[in-house]
Write a protein that holds these residues in place. Structure first.
Motif: not given
Lengths: 1018, 290
Positions: A212-214, A271, A284, A878-881, A886, A892, A894-895, B124, B177, B179
């Motif tokens: 995930g993240f970046h 991250n 986080e 995660r950035t493109l499930p 979807a 996704d 992320e949470k 990000d 992303f 998101r």
């Protein structure tokens, strides 16, 4: 969005008002924001969320007219009216009346229901409670669903897969009273039961295959997922299930399985964006653990208390950080994950692998000991003093660029070439200095060198690629004709080790060209020596690091044309380093190439012994000595050691790992973070459970293990309720508490509080037996009802909260896919293992990707049986499930997500029509039917329809199917080429000979797979 | 059938805005230039930077602000001003650098906001913050909120559309992303629908070879009629919704390509957007489409 009305509408009740049901929600919505639990925003010192606060001055029981609260909410003076007219939430007349009535009836106060331990009701079954309520409402339950519908429903609910026609037949034939019970027990024992349960749990656990993240590169948590499926199948009790996932690593003598289980709280996003501050992200991760744990086990939105006291629930900001402290002692880094899994990690070797690794480690250790005993540094020193090296032959050497801080040609002409732009940076190279170019520096040789297709030549140089990812020209000598070296786009091999293929191009006049590429990639980022030989007769050979390397021809339109050019040799916009470039008017022998690639760096160091060597240079000399020059026994020992190390590396790479929880030796301090900011530390705190819940036993360890045991000690008011409510929601579409993620005062009141408590108490009494709980639910008459609904009931109870029918709702995305694959016979029922990559339109990942040097940036579709795995095994980036999942509301990840939306959109129609998965499934369904059902059209269609829906079509439906089949046969008979294209969709090959017939039935099968009924649990 | 222009005029903003303040806005076009040049080089010269050029960032300015790991290891933090020259333009005297010669000519038609600041120090979290209001993932993006709050008057096309300009092959820029157009905790039908460059702008929009036009129509009608029978039998209104969504999908198969079809745009329009606007997937063409 559909407009949803809660059936317990808040109106003025003729019956007595109940505080929890009628009053508290009004106070919570309208008053708590300023008169609630949050100390910092409380106005006028008045608090209405506690009995003491409310009765101190605002409420006089039995006397609404004397109560300050009623005076203020009915005040005609705008300045004194409550809520203030500027507030978003205002009270309506009915709400005011309810509050008055409550006070007049004595203002009976109850604490928030969910924080009180559930009490076992007198009722003895689910049905008793549901029916009693229906009687009150003047409603009755629906008759039972027909057997086929019931079987399909319960099979989808317990395994996520549809029943086979044979299973439907068997159930219809079994007239015994226990027929249904037997089916339920069969399904609970199915290995697919665990998959279905895990599918829901993965959303709570925010499971994914990337960080995930970046950059969002690859991780491996599938061993945890495999564990999860396994324990659902073994029916691990929920208390143990909880303890292992929250604190498996802290159990005494924790087993490998228990440690794997603790990965629940490592599934969060991680991250490693360059420039990010580690402490911020470490914070986080802990916040995420608090949110996921509190949502999953407590049904509380503790995240709200990160920055301030909760506005509606009695969760103090301090409670949040005391809870945070439980999860703040993981031995982790704030920025991690570049190389796959982030620490702490557990390697999971098989028994064979573990044995082998032990053997290799011992063998390596013993040989290293022997080498140590031989005092290699002393040997090297003595050898260096003696050894005389020969310089490489200068025969036929036309040019030599040593790149010692310039572009000087040193074969005798001593002509300087030019550096244009900023000069390249001189850095240590394999032989003396190398020139490191970035995109701002250019170099040009003093003259053209003679490369002629009719004469032999050789070109040798060292190259190391820099950070640029796109192919760049390494060296060239070219106008219209000429040659150049380049490489393809850099890609990752394993964890961040990068590779590329060298590409050699020669150009003749008029666009004629020869392009060749190395078959094996070279390691990008390390110095590599290349020597290209040309025999003068059209044949090229390549030596890489002194050894022959295979070249394959990509393109050859040269056909003997000459590539001779008068353009000078140049380095143009290269990002990377060059060293020791030599041009010969003859071919180099393998021995000479070896000398240049292996001996020269050592000769340089030995002959310039005054230069202080780097660690790498010391190692280069040592390795050379041990490989080529040492006494035979030492050489053999070293060769074996190197071989063992290679084997060990391969073995280690083959051993899967998974991320786990692991405590730090020294406790990390936890502070209250002011406004939630990681760098604004307040009061120092230690781990504790929230003050408004029953306390942890004094003797319990104040760590995750103590926390987990507290959750499942049977006294906790939330744990069991939250768990059974989720099980209920899986089956009935809506939880008894609709907000399955929030049991607090802003969550919804349970529709059947007695039923929720009944189930929660039963669950604990059964020893937290998940299968038994689900068994009781699916055996209830409530579950077995038909899902038919009259317009009157639909209007009265659109969400089916009263349970006068069974809920009818769309399958979850994964099941939409699995169902189509299963009915077509395409499904690969393999359980567990690494995630796979089914069909997906090209370019989706690449749109959001970073660079090819990171993993999981390019979608590499699977092939063969892996294309037909269940949806839960699709690689979750995660950035493109997964695209189609979807579209059907998969999150996704992320949470932590406790409740998915169930939308109904045109994009879903497009996916079911045209995703190759569904068209290929349609073709297999058609093929299966045509092969098995004989030539009769009606029989075929009946069978096909039944395979997909578990029921035969009625006469009207069959007539429609037959009509369209006739039209489709005519359509494809007229367009056989289209028929061939349709049946060619997907990687599996069509076997049925009559392509037109197959295409026509495929199109009808597609229509069937698109039916609402097929993607819905009825 | 909806035309391109008329779709655009219906995008996003709908009935709720007709409340207190009458509004003229019919749609929102939001360009997010990930990795664009700094405002300091474009329209916000910050003249004091020149004064402090090369000096360490004064503590009175930094006031303890954290700095990214990219620079936190530096022994000094020198101030650097823009290397480009600025001038004042239009009646407003708005400042633009030499890099924006066209903006200079329309200085009075632009609303410049130079007071925006952020806590984010990295790519990000910064773009996640701009789109969702939170530096950490998980919240709905601005487009989803607009979609949720205002909806669309257009029933043939999604209300919230996302277009990403593409480079050839794999990106080497900062990544994006999903998101950034995600609906977060809002229902998933509020998320952005990605319109992609090329011939299949919406996922699975086009029928593959082998599904002839009359086959598609037959599949639509057969499942529609069977669904209608089921709806009559069971009474679940969700089935009626499904039928309607399938019909909308069928309409989208023609309305979306029409929307994405730029072939009827006059040459003069292309001229305004530059030569890149003829290449699918480029930033220029996405602007033209928007």
């Amino acid at each position: 969005m559909r407009c949803l009305l809660f059936f317990v509408a808040v109106v003025a009740w003729s019956k007595p008002v109940e505080f929890t049901r009628d009053v508290r929600p009004i106070l919570s919505d309208a008053c708590f924001h300023c008169h609630g639990p949050d100390d910092s925003s409380r106005m006028a010192g008045l608090r209405l969320d506690t009995k003491e606060g409310a009765f101190a001055k605002a409420i006089v029981p039995g006397k609404s007219a004397e109560s300050l609260l009623v005076k203020r909410i009915t005040h005609t003076n705008k300045a004194l009216h409550m809520p203030p007219l500027s507030a978003k939430v205002q009270l309506n007349e009915a709400q005011v009346a309810t509050l008055k009535q409550w006070i007049d009836e004595g203002a009976n106060w109850e604490e928030h229901w969910a924080y009180q331990k559930p009490q076992k009701p007198a009722a003895k079954s689910i049905d008793e409670i549901v029916k009693a309520r229906l009687v009150k409402e003047g409603l009755t339950q629906n008759p039972p669903a027909d057997k086929a519908t019931l079987l399909r429903r319960v099979t989808l609910d317990l395994t996520g897969l549809p029943p086979t026609p044979a299973e439907v037949d068997a159930f219809l034939a079994d007239k015994s009273a226990k027929a249904y019970e037997k089916v339920v027990d069969r399904l609970l024992a199915s290995p697919h039961y665990g998959e279905k349960q895990a599918m829901h749990w993965l959303d709570l656990a925010r499971y994914a295959d990337t960080h995930g993240f970046h950059i969002d590169s690859h991780r491996d948590m599938w061993p945890w997922r495999d564990w999860l499926i396994g324990v659902f199948n073994k029916n691990m009790p929920y208390d143990q299930f909880t303890i292992w996932q929250l604190a498996g690593d802290l159990l005494p003598n924790a087993t490998r399985e228990q440690k794997v289980a603790s990965g629940f709280n490592r599934n969060h996003v991680i991250n490693y964006e360059g420039g990010a501050i580690p402490e911020e992200y470490q914070t986080e991760y802990v916040v995420d653990r608090v949110e996921a744990t509190s949502t999953t086990w407590l049904g509380l939105t503790m995240g709200c208390a990160r920055c301030h006291d909760h506005k509606y629930d009695p969760i103090k900001q301090k409670d949040f950080y005391q809870f945070f402290a439980f999860f703040n002692n993981v031995n982790e880094k704030g920025l991690d994950g570049q190389r796959g899994n982030a620490a702490p990690v557990l390697a999971l070797p098989s028994e064979t692998q573990a044995g082998l690794l032990k053997e290799i480690n011992e063998a390596v250790a013993s040989r290293e000991k022997q080498l140590e005993a031989a005092d290699v540094p002393a040997q090297v020193k003595a050898w260096e003093a003696e050894r005389k090296f020969e310089a490489p032959s200068r025969t036929g050497l036309l040019a030599h660029y040593e790149f010692e801080g310039n572009m000087l040609e040193t074969t005798g002409s001593y002509k300087h070439g030019k550096y244009l732009g900023l000069p390249p940076t001189p850095r240590d190279g394999p032989v003396g200095q190398a020139a490191t170019f970035d995109s701002t520096s250019l170099a040009e040789a003093p003259a053209a060198h003679d490369f002629d297709a009719t004469k032999p030549f050789a070109l040798a140089f060292w190259f190391r690629g820099g950070n640029n990812l796109d192919p760049l020209v390494i060296l060239q000598q070219k106008d219209e004709t000429g040659w150049l070296f380049t490489h393809d786009t850099i890609f990752s091999i394993g964890d961040l080790r990068r590779g590329a293929h060298l590409i050699v191009k020669f150009f003749g006049p008029g666009g004629a060209a020869l392009e060749m590429q190395t078959v094996a990639p070279f390691g990008y980022g390390d110095f590599v020596h290349f020597a290209l030989n040309y025999d003068g007769k059209g044949n090229f050979t390549l030596l890489q690091d002194g050894k022959p390397a295979e070249l394959k021809t990509l393109k050859n339109t040269l056909n003997g044309a000459n590539f001779k050019t008068s353009a000078p040799l140049t380095v143009t916009k290269l990002v990377g380093s060059l060293d020791d470039l030599r041009i010969y008017g003859r071919e180099l022998s393998a021995a000479e190439a070896h000398q240049l690639a292996v001996v020269e760096p050592v000769r340089y160091l030995v002959e310039n012994s005054g230069i202080r060597r780097t660690k790498e240079q010391v190692a280069t000399v040592r390795e050379f000595y041990l490989t080529y020059e040492a006494p035979a026994a030492t050489k053999a020992l070293y060769a074996r050691l190197q071989q063992l190390k290679r084997e060990r590396k391969e073995l280690e790479e083959a051993i899967p790992t998974t991320m786990v929880m692991e405590e730090r030796a020294e406790m990390r301090e936890t502070h209250l973070l002011i406004r939630g900011a990681y760098d604004r530390k307040g009061e120092k705190l230690s781990a504790a459970t929230p003050g408004f819940l029953p306390p942890m036993p004094a003797a319990a360890p104040k760590n995750r293990l103590g926390l987990a045991q507290w959750l499942v000690n049977g006294e906790h008011p939330l744990t069991a309720r939250v768990a059974v409510n989720r099980m209920w929601a899986q089956l009935f579409g809506t939880g008894l508490v609709k907000t399955v993620e929030d049991f607090g005062s802003q969550g919804e009141m349970p529709s059947h509080r007695e039923l929720l408590d009944y189930l929660a108490v039963r669950f604990v009494e059964s020893g937290w037996d998940m299968k038994a709980m689900q068994r009781e639910m699916v055996l209830s008459a409530t579950y077995r009802q038909s899902s038919k609904v009259s317009p009157a009931l639909q209007e009265r109870d659109p969400e089916n909260r009263l349970l006068a029918r069974m809920s009818r709702f769309r399958l979850q995305g994964e099941s939409v896919r699995d169902n189509a694959l299963a009915v077509s016979g395409l499904l690969n029922t393999k359980i567990g293992g690494k995630s796979v990559s089914p069909y997906q339109p090209p370019g989706l990942w690449e749109d959001v990707a970073y660079g090819a040097q990171f993993t999981a940036q390019r979608y590499e579709q699977s092939h063969g049986a892996d294309l037909y795995r269940r949806g839960m095994y699709s690689f979750w980036k995660r950035t493109l499930p997964p695209a189609t999942l979807a579209t059907f509301d998969a999150p996704d990840r992320e949470k932590c997500v406790a409740r998915r939306a169930t939308t109904n959109t045109p994009l879903q129609a497009l996916a079911l029509w045209n995703d190759p998965t569904f068209l290929e499934a349609a073709r297999h369904l058609a093929e299966k039917t045509l092969t098995a059902a004989g030539p009769d059209r009606a029989k075929r269609l009946r069978q096909m329809f039944r395979t997909a829906t578990a029921r035969y079509p009625n006469a009207a439906e069959l007539a429609l199917l037959e009509k369209v089949t006739g039209e489709q046969l005519a359509e494809y008979r007229a367009k056989p080429a289209e028929a061939a294209k349709l049946v060619a969709i997907g990687e599996s090959k069509a076997k049925y000979a009559d392509v037109v017939e197959l295409a026509a039935y495929t199109s009808v099968a597609s229509a069937i797979l698109n039916l609402d009924e097929v993607i819905t649990k009825e | 059938m909806t035309t391109r222009r008329n779709f655009l005029s219906q995008l996003a903003l709908g009935s709720l805005l007709s409340g207190a303040t009458p509004t003229k806005a019919k749609s929102i076009i939001y360009l997010h230039m990930s990795g664009g040049p700094s405002q300091i080089d474009l329209f916000d010269p910050k003249p004091q930077l020149k004064r402090f050029q090369g000096q360490d960032l004064p503590a009175s300015i930094r006031m303890g602000q954290r700095i990214t790991g990219m620079t936190s290891g530096q022994s000094t933090l020198p101030v650097a001003s823009s290397v480009f020259s600025f001038g004042k333009y239009g009646q407003s005297g708005a400042e633009f650098s030499e890099l924006l010669p066209w903006h200079q000519k329309i200085a009075d038609d632009i609303c410049l906001v130079r007071s925006v600041n952020t806590d984010a120090i990295n790519h990000d979290p910064a773009i996640t913050f701009i789109q969702t209001g939170s530096q950490q993932p998980g919240r709905p993006c601005i487009g989803s909120w607009v979609n949720y709050g205002l909806g669309s008057e257009n029933k043939n096309l999604p209300a919230f559309v996302v277009m990403i300009s593409q480079k050839s092959g794999i990106n080497v820029d900062q990544p994006l992303f999903s998101r950034l157009w995600s609906s977060g905790f809002l229902p998933s039908n509020y998320q952005g629908v990605k319109f992609r460059a090329g011939t299949d702008p919406v996922l699975f929009l086009n029928d593959p070879e082998g599904i002839t036009p009359s086959t598609r129509k037959n599949i639509l009608e057969l499942s529609g009629q069977l669904n209608a029978k089921r709806a009559a039998e069971l009474g679940d209104p969700e089935i009626e919704t499904r039928i309607a969504q399938y019909e909308m999908a069928y309409r989208m198969q023609s309305s979306v390509p029409e929307l994405m079809d730029l072939s009827k745009e006059p040459e003069s329009t292309y001229a305004l957007y530059g030569p890149e606007s003829k290449k699918p997937g480029t930033f220029a063409q996405q602007c033209l489409l928007a």
